[in-house]
Motif scaffolding. Sequence first.
Motif, PDB file in Angstrom:
ATOM      1  N   TYR A  51      41.413  44.766  43.140  1.00  0.00           N
ATOM      2  CA  TYR A  51      41.046  44.832  44.563  1.00  0.00           C
ATOM      3  C   TYR A  51      40.312  43.564  45.002  1.00  0.00           C
ATOM      4  O   TYR A  51      40.420  43.137  46.155  1.00  0.00           O
ATOM      5  CB  TYR A  51      40.189  46.077  44.818  1.00  0.00           C
ATOM      6  N   TYR A  52      39.612  42.946  44.043  1.00  0.00           N
ATOM      7  CA  TYR A  52      38.830  41.741  44.378  1.00  0.00           C
ATOM      8  C   TYR A  52      39.707  40.529  44.698  1.00  0.00           C
ATOM      9  O   TYR A  52      39.201  39.511  45.158  1.00  0.00           O
ATOM     10  CB  TYR A  52      37.823  41.438  43.258  1.00  0.00           C
ATOM     11  N   LEU A  53      41.010  40.669  44.473  1.00  0.00           N
ATOM     12  CA  LEU A  53      41.949  39.604  44.876  1.00  0.00           C
ATOM     13  C   LEU A  53      41.902  39.394  46.389  1.00  0.00           C
ATOM     14  O   LEU A  53      42.187  38.299  46.878  1.00  0.00           O
ATOM     15  CB  LEU A  53      43.373  39.978  44.463  1.00  0.00           C
ATOM     16  N   CYS A  78      41.691  53.143  37.160  1.00  0.00           N
ATOM     17  CA  CYS A  78      40.791  52.914  38.292  1.00  0.00           C
ATOM     18  C   CYS A  78      40.001  51.617  38.090  1.00  0.00           C
ATOM     19  O   CYS A  78      39.804  50.859  39.049  1.00  0.00           O
ATOM     20  CB  CYS A  78      39.833  54.094  38.470  1.00  0.00           C
ATOM     21  N   LEU A  79      39.552  51.376  36.868  1.00  0.00           N
ATOM     22  CA  LEU A  79      38.805  50.143  36.574  1.00  0.00           C
ATOM     23  C   LEU A  79      39.679  48.905  36.802  1.00  0.00           C
ATOM     24  O   LEU A  79      39.245  47.921  37.408  1.00  0.00           O
ATOM     25  CB  LEU A  79      38.275  50.157  35.139  1.00  0.00           C
ATOM     26  N   VAL A  80      40.919  48.986  36.319  1.00  0.00           N
ATOM     27  CA  VAL A  80      41.868  47.871  36.489  1.00  0.00           C
ATOM     28  C   VAL A  80      42.139  47.650  37.973  1.00  0.00           C
ATOM     29  O   VAL A  80      42.115  46.513  38.465  1.00  0.00           O
ATOM     30  CB  VAL A  80      43.182  48.164  35.705  1.00  0.00           C
ATOM     31  N   ALA A  81      42.362  48.760  38.713  1.00  0.00           N
ATOM     32  CA  ALA A  81      42.643  48.664  40.151  1.00  0.00           C
ATOM     33  C   ALA A  81      41.443  48.086  40.903  1.00  0.00           C
ATOM     34  O   ALA A  81      41.596  47.290  41.835  1.00  0.00           O
ATOM     35  CB  ALA A  81      42.998  50.043  40.692  1.00  0.00           C
ATOM     36  N   ASP A  98      40.784  32.956  48.321  1.00  0.00           N
ATOM     37  CA  ASP A  98      41.340  32.074  49.363  1.00  0.00           C
ATOM     38  C   ASP A  98      42.838  32.309  49.535  1.00  0.00           C
ATOM     39  O   ASP A  98      43.368  32.191  50.638  1.00  0.00           O
ATOM     40  CB  ASP A  98      41.086  30.602  48.992  1.00  0.00           C
ATOM     41  N   TRP A  99      43.462  32.626  48.428  1.00  0.00           N
ATOM     42  CA  TRP A  99      44.907  32.897  48.431  1.00  0.00           C
ATOM     43  C   TRP A  99      45.220  34.073  49.372  1.00  0.00           C
ATOM     44  O   TRP A  99      46.130  34.005  50.203  1.00  0.00           O
ATOM     45  CB  TRP A  99      45.316  33.207  46.987  1.00  0.00           C
ATOM     46  N   ALA A 100      44.436  35.157  49.224  1.00  0.00           N
ATOM     47  CA  ALA A 100      44.639  36.338  50.071  1.00  0.00           C
ATOM     48  C   ALA A 100      44.342  36.022  51.529  1.00  0.00           C
ATOM     49  O   ALA A 100      45.062  36.462  52.432  1.00  0.00           O
ATOM     50  CB  ALA A 100      43.752  37.469  49.583  1.00  0.00           C
ATOM     51  N   THR A 101      43.297  35.229  51.764  1.00  0.00           N
ATOM     52  CA  THR A 101      42.928  34.859  53.134  1.00  0.00           C
ATOM     53  C   THR A 101      44.054  34.067  53.787  1.00  0.00           C
ATOM     54  O   THR A 101      44.366  34.283  54.967  1.00  0.00           O
ATOM     55  CB  THR A 101      41.626  34.020  53.122  1.00  0.00           C
ATOM     56  N   SER A 115      48.190  48.409  45.909  1.00  0.00           N
ATOM     57  CA  SER A 115      48.595  47.760  47.158  1.00  0.00           C
ATOM     58  C   SER A 115      49.274  48.760  48.092  1.00  0.00           C
ATOM     59  O   SER A 115      49.099  48.699  49.312  1.00  0.00           O
ATOM     60  CB  SER A 115      49.512  46.567  46.880  1.00  0.00           C
ATOM     61  N   GLY A 116      49.996  49.726  47.510  1.00  0.00           N
ATOM     62  CA  GLY A 116      50.625  50.779  48.320  1.00  0.00           C
ATOM     63  C   GLY A 116      49.579  51.651  49.002  1.00  0.00           C
ATOM     64  O   GLY A 116      49.721  52.006  50.175  1.00  0.00           O
ATOM     65  N   LEU A 117      48.519  51.979  48.258  1.00  0.00           N
ATOM     66  CA  LEU A 117      47.435  52.785  48.842  1.00  0.00           C
ATOM     67  C   LEU A 117      46.738  52.025  49.969  1.00  0.00           C
ATOM     68  O   LEU A 117      46.382  52.603  50.991  1.00  0.00           O
ATOM     69  CB  LEU A 117      46.406  53.155  47.759  1.00  0.00           C
TER      70      LEU A 117
END
Lengths: 103, 145
Positions: free
Chosen positions: A27-29, A20-23, A33-36, B80-82
């Motif tokens: 999630y902050y990716l 969960c910590l890693v995920a 800007d790359w995600a945007t 990403s699947g979730l």
Amino acid sequence: MERLTENWFSRTLIILVISCLVAWCMYYLEFTDWATAIDATPIDNNAGREGQRPAQALLYILPFIKEVVLIGVPLALTVLTKKLYLSGQRLISARKPAGTESV
Amino acid sequence: MDALLLVSFMLASAPQTTGVALHEWISFLFLVPFMIHILLHWRWIITTPLKFFGRSSGDARFNTLWDLTLYLMMVFVVLSGLLISEVALPVLGVAIEPGNFWFTMHHNCSNLLMPMLGIHLALHWSWIVRMIRSALSRQAQPEGN
């Protein structure tokens, strides 16, 4: 079985907390800007969506063939490379004259 | 158990065949054998990183790094699947707006996961062959012996 049941709850909890910590960090990716930039482009890949499932029986099998190839080819290549490397090492050590190994 | 993990992975990785709804539920179920796989190899997971900086072979070091990368990739694909779930999470009462970023990441990373898994299997190939041989020899022995 003992390997599985021994302290299974605490070990599962550790795995879940770490995952969960890693995920959460991953999630902050989404805020980069790359995600945007990726979000700004339209979705063009609808593979696997309802209504677009392949009609022919062969098309149901093709994803599994793709998986077998994508898993099997790197597996075979790695096993082959490892075997070649090990046999090469054995050959080199066999050709070494006696007494040079300990030097 | 590892065979079940491989089969469930292959089923979960074929949304074109199963459809999105079944793909999502199978992926949820896949987490159970995945967790059991980690629990079964717990000792290896604990001891190998401790040896990493000590006296261990390059082979063992590469193995450790590869398994860590595979685990991180697996977490990323599950996340990403979730985040693009269309069926399972809405049924569980969680509404999510699927974004293109997570959709692209899920698609690309799950494709990348397959060759990574192939290499992971190859790195443990001698162990796999040994396990299959011992299972076959156990089956070949008559009951009661």
